[in-house]
Design a protein around this motif. Structure first.
Motif, PDB file in Angstrom:
ATOM      1  N   GLN A   1       0.914  -1.301   0.090  1.00  0.00           N
ATOM      2  CA  GLN A   1      -0.080  -0.104   0.071  1.00  0.00           C
ATOM      3  C   GLN A   1       0.863   1.391   0.002  1.00  0.00           C
ATOM      4  O   GLN A   1       0.438   2.208  -0.237  1.00  0.00           O
ATOM      5  N   MET A   2       1.991   1.084   0.527  1.00  0.00           N
ATOM      6  CA  MET A   2       2.950   2.233   0.342  1.00  0.00           C
ATOM      7  C   MET A   2       3.862   2.576  -0.953  1.00  0.00           C
ATOM      8  O   MET A   2       4.083   3.534  -1.204  1.00  0.00           O
ATOM      9  N   ARG A   3       3.476   1.723  -1.805  1.00  0.00           N
ATOM     10  CA  ARG A   3       4.308   1.624  -3.183  1.00  0.00           C
ATOM     11  C   ARG A   3       3.709   2.774  -4.196  1.00  0.00           C
ATOM     12  O   ARG A   3       2.457   2.619  -4.300  1.00  0.00           O
ATOM     13  N   PRO A   4       4.553   3.552  -4.867  1.00  0.00           N
ATOM     14  CA  PRO A   4       3.914   4.337  -5.614  1.00  0.00           C
ATOM     15  C   PRO A   4       3.401   3.787  -7.038  1.00  0.00           C
ATOM     16  O   PRO A   4       3.581   2.685  -6.963  1.00  0.00           O
ATOM     17  N   PRO A   5       2.365   4.481  -7.477  1.00  0.00           N
ATOM     18  CA  PRO A   5       1.804   3.732  -8.833  1.00  0.00           C
ATOM     19  C   PRO A   5       2.845   3.738  -9.927  1.00  0.00           C
ATOM     20  O   PRO A   5       3.928   4.603  -9.857  1.00  0.00           O
ATOM     21  N   PHE A   6       2.747   2.815 -10.659  1.00  0.00           N
ATOM     22  CA  PHE A   6       3.857   2.334 -11.685  1.00  0.00           C
ATOM     23  C   PHE A   6       3.920   3.806 -12.595  1.00  0.00           C
ATOM     24  O   PHE A   6       5.249   3.905 -12.931  1.00  0.00           O
ATOM     25  N   ASP A   7       2.835   4.235 -12.999  1.00  0.00           N
ATOM     26  CA  ASP A   7       3.156   5.390 -13.752  1.00  0.00           C
ATOM     27  C   ASP A   7       3.943   6.613 -13.386  1.00  0.00           C
ATOM     28  O   ASP A   7       4.365   7.407 -14.141  1.00  0.00           O
ATOM     29  N   MET A   8       4.141   6.573 -12.072  1.00  0.00           N
ATOM     30  CA  MET A   8       5.242   7.819 -11.427  1.00  0.00           C
ATOM     31  C   MET A   8       6.407   7.497 -11.920  1.00  0.00           C
ATOM     32  O   MET A   8       7.220   8.313 -12.244  1.00  0.00           O
ATOM     33  N   LEU A   9       7.051   6.316 -12.045  1.00  0.00           N
ATOM     34  CA  LEU A   9       8.212   6.167 -12.524  1.00  0.00           C
ATOM     35  C   LEU A   9       8.299   6.669 -14.073  1.00  0.00           C
ATOM     36  O   LEU A   9       9.450   7.014 -14.294  1.00  0.00           O
ATOM     37  N   ILE A  10       7.435   6.348 -14.949  1.00  0.00           N
ATOM     38  CA  ILE A  10       7.440   6.668 -16.180  1.00  0.00           C
ATOM     39  C   ILE A  10       7.319   8.227 -16.254  1.00  0.00           C
ATOM     40  O   ILE A  10       7.988   8.587 -17.228  1.00  0.00           O
ATOM     41  N   LYS A  11       6.931   8.868 -15.334  1.00  0.00           N
ATOM     42  CA  LYS A  11       6.905  10.283 -15.286  1.00  0.00           C
ATOM     43  C   LYS A  11       8.357  10.850 -15.335  1.00  0.00           C
ATOM     44  O   LYS A  11       8.651  11.817 -16.014  1.00  0.00           O
ATOM     45  N   HIS A  12       9.102  10.268 -14.510  1.00  0.00           N
ATOM     46  CA  HIS A  12      10.337  10.590 -14.338  1.00  0.00           C
ATOM     47  C   HIS A  12      11.211  10.465 -15.625  1.00  0.00           C
ATOM     48  O   HIS A  12      11.884  11.520 -16.180  1.00  0.00           O
ATOM     49  N   ILE A  13      11.007   9.208 -16.533  1.00  0.00           N
ATOM     50  CA  ILE A  13      11.768   9.064 -17.632  1.00  0.00           C
ATOM     51  C   ILE A  13      11.108  10.138 -18.701  1.00  0.00           C
ATOM     52  O   ILE A  13      12.070  11.008 -19.449  1.00  0.00           O
ATOM     53  N   ASP A  14      10.123  10.373 -18.767  1.00  0.00           N
ATOM     54  CA  ASP A  14       9.307  11.286 -19.715  1.00  0.00           C
ATOM     55  C   ASP A  14       9.860  12.682 -19.346  1.00  0.00           C
ATOM     56  O   ASP A  14       9.833  13.563 -20.359  1.00  0.00           O
ATOM     57  N   TYR A  15       9.992  13.031 -18.267  1.00  0.00           N
ATOM     58  CA  TYR A  15      10.218  14.299 -17.721  1.00  0.00           C
ATOM     59  C   TYR A  15      11.806  14.662 -18.282  1.00  0.00           C
ATOM     60  O   TYR A  15      12.143  15.735 -18.799  1.00  0.00           O
TER      61      TYR A  15
END
Ligand SMILES: [Zn+2]
Length: 382
Positions: free
Chosen positions: A301-315
Motif C-alpha cells: 500500500q506504500m508503493r507508488p503507482p507504476f506511472d509515477m516512474l514513467i513520469k521521471h523518464i518522460d520528464y
C-alpha cells in the motif's frame, strides 16, 4: 569473404537495431555475500537472478560493488575485491548464461551469443582508499564506472548527503585537487565517472574537469521528488551538455515524494522487529528489505503507482532529450519499488508504457541501451 559475412551481419544487426537492454545498477552482489544465495537459479526473494533476467529481456547488467562507509582504510578495497570475486564465481558457474565484459567489443560478443553481459561498477570512491594504484587495480578487474562517493564523502569528494546534512562540518566541498586528478585518471583508464550520490558542488566540479561524458548510474528527477539523491533541472541540462546519461532509479523513495513519510511511519511501528532482524543480518538495508517482505500487504500500500516512474523518464526526455536517459533500477538495493515492478522480469512493462505514450521504437531502443553504448564507447573506445 564468406567467413567474414556472418560476423559482419551480426555486427550490423546489433549496430542497427540496438535493441539490447542495459541496467546500470544492481546490488545483488552485496546480498550474495551476506546470504550465499545462488542467483544462477530462480530465487523466491530479491529482485535479480539469471532466470528472471532472461524473462525480462535483460542483456547487460552493471553489478554494483558496494560497501558502506564503515569499511575504512584497510577494509574497503578488500571488500570490493571480494565482491568482484563473487561475480567472477557466478560467471564461472554459469558460462553459458553470462560473460564478463569490459569493452564494447566484448559487450557485442555477449549479446550476439545470447549471454548476459556482466559489468562492474564500483559504488563509492572510498573503496580506492585514496590510492591511485587501487583505482588502476580495480579498473584492471573490469571496473567500468566508479561512483565518486556513496552517502559518505571521501577525502577528495563530497557526497549529496554530507553537502546537505553536515555541510558546515565538511573539510572541503566539491572535488579537491586530488579529486580532479582521480577524475582525469578515470578518463584515461576508460572508467566512466558516475555522479549518483555526489553533492551538487562535486557534480559541477566533475562537469568542469572531465573530458568524457559522465553518467548518473541510478538517479531520478528532483523536480518530481525533492530528494537530495535526485538531479535538479540545471544539473540535468549540464549533464546533457556534457553528452552524459542519467539512468533512472526505480526506488520508491526517489520516485515518489510521498514515500519517505510512509516508510518512516512503517519503520517506527515495527521498530522492535527491525532490531531483531538487524541482529540476524547485521545490515540495516537488508533488514529493512526483509521487514518489508514480512509485511507485504501493508508495504504494498506504500508503493507508488507504476506511472509515477514513467513520469521521471518522460520528464527527462522532455527537458534534455531522449539521448540522455536510460535504466539503472537499483534492484536488490532498496526495499520498495513502484507497483508492478518486482524484479528484473518486469522491465518490459516500462517500455510498453513508453510505447503507449507514443515513443517510437528507435527512441525506446536508445533508452534501453543505445545511450549507454554511446557513453561506454566514448569512454573506453570501440
Ligand atoms: Zn546507490
Amino acid at each position: 569473404m564468406k567467413k567474414l559475412l556472418l560476423p559482419l551481419l551480426l555486427l550490423l544487426l546489433i549496430t542497427v537495431k540496438a535493441q539490447y537492454l542495459v541496467d546500470t545498477h544492481n546490488d545483488i552482489l552485496s546480498v550474495v555475500l551476506m546470504t550465499g544465495a545462488d542467483v544462477g537459479k530462480l530465487q523466491n526473494t530479491g529482485n535479480f537472478d539469471l532466470v528472471r533476467a532472461k524473462q525480462g529481456g535483460l542483456n547487460a547488467q552493471v553489478f554494483s560493488i558496494w560497501c558502506s562507509g564503515d569499511y575504512g582504510k584497510g577494509a574497503a578495497y578488500a571488500r570490493a575485491n571480494r565482491e568482484i570475486d563473487s561475480l567472477d564465481a557466478l560467471i564461472k558457474r554459469n558460462p553459458a548464461k553470462m560473460m564478463k565484459v569490459s569493452t564494447p567489443a566484448q559487450f557485442k560478443e555477449a549479446i550476439a551469443t545470447h549471454k548476459l553481459a556482466a559489468m562492474v561498477g564500483v559504488e563509492g570512491g572510498h573503496m580506492i582508499e585514496d590510492r591511485m594504484d587501487y583505482l588502476d587495480a580495480l579498473a584492471k578487474r573490469g571496473m567500468r564506472y566508479m561512483t565518486l562517493t556513496w552517502n559518505n564523502s571521501t577525502s577528495w569528494a563530497s557526497s549529496a548527503r554530507d553537502e546537505t546534512v553536515r555541510r558546515d562540518s565538511l573539510k572541503h566541498i566539491g572535488l579537491t585537487e586530488y579529486g580532479k586528478q582521480i577524475v582525469r585518471h578515470m578518463n584515461d583508464l576508460g572508467v566512466m565517472v558516475d555522479v549518483s550520490h555526489v553533492g551538487e558542488q562535486t557534480f559541477y566540479d566533475v562537469i568542469a574537469t572531465t573530458t568524457k561524458p559522465i553518467i548518473a548510474s541510478h538517479s531520478c528527477v528532483y523536480a518530481l521528488d525533492r530528494n537530495r539523491r535526485n538531479l535538479k533541472d540545471e544539473q540535468l541540462k549540464a549533464l546533457a551538455k556534457n553528452g552524459g546519461v542519467v539512468f533512472v532509479n526505480f526506488y520508491s523513495g526517489f520516485v515518489d515524494s510521498a514515500y519517505d513519510a510512509k516508510a518512516s511511519r512503517f519503520l517506527r511501528q515495527h521498530r522492535a522487529e527491525l532490531d531483531s532482524l538487524i541482529k540476524i543480518y547485521h545490515d540495516n538495508d537488508l533488514s529493512i528489505q526483509q521487514l518489508n517482505k514480512l509485511h507485504q500487504t501493508e508495504t504494498d500500500q506504500m508503493r507508488p503507482p507504476f506511472d509515477m516512474l514513467i513520469k521521471h523518464i518522460d520528464y527527462i526526455v522532455k527537458l534534455i532529450g531522449v539521448d540522455h536517459v536510460g535504466i539503472g533500477a537499483d534492484f536488490d538495493g532498496a526495499e520498495s519499488y513502484p507497483l508492478g515492478l518486482d524484479s528484473v522480469a518486469d522491465y518490459p512493462k516500462v517500455f510498453a508504457a513508453l510505447k503507449k505514450l507514443g515513443y517510437s521504437q528507435s527512441d525506446i531502443n536508445k533508452i534501453k541501451g543505445g545511450n549507454f553504448m554511446r557513453v561506454f564507447e566514448a569512454s573506453v573506445g570501440k
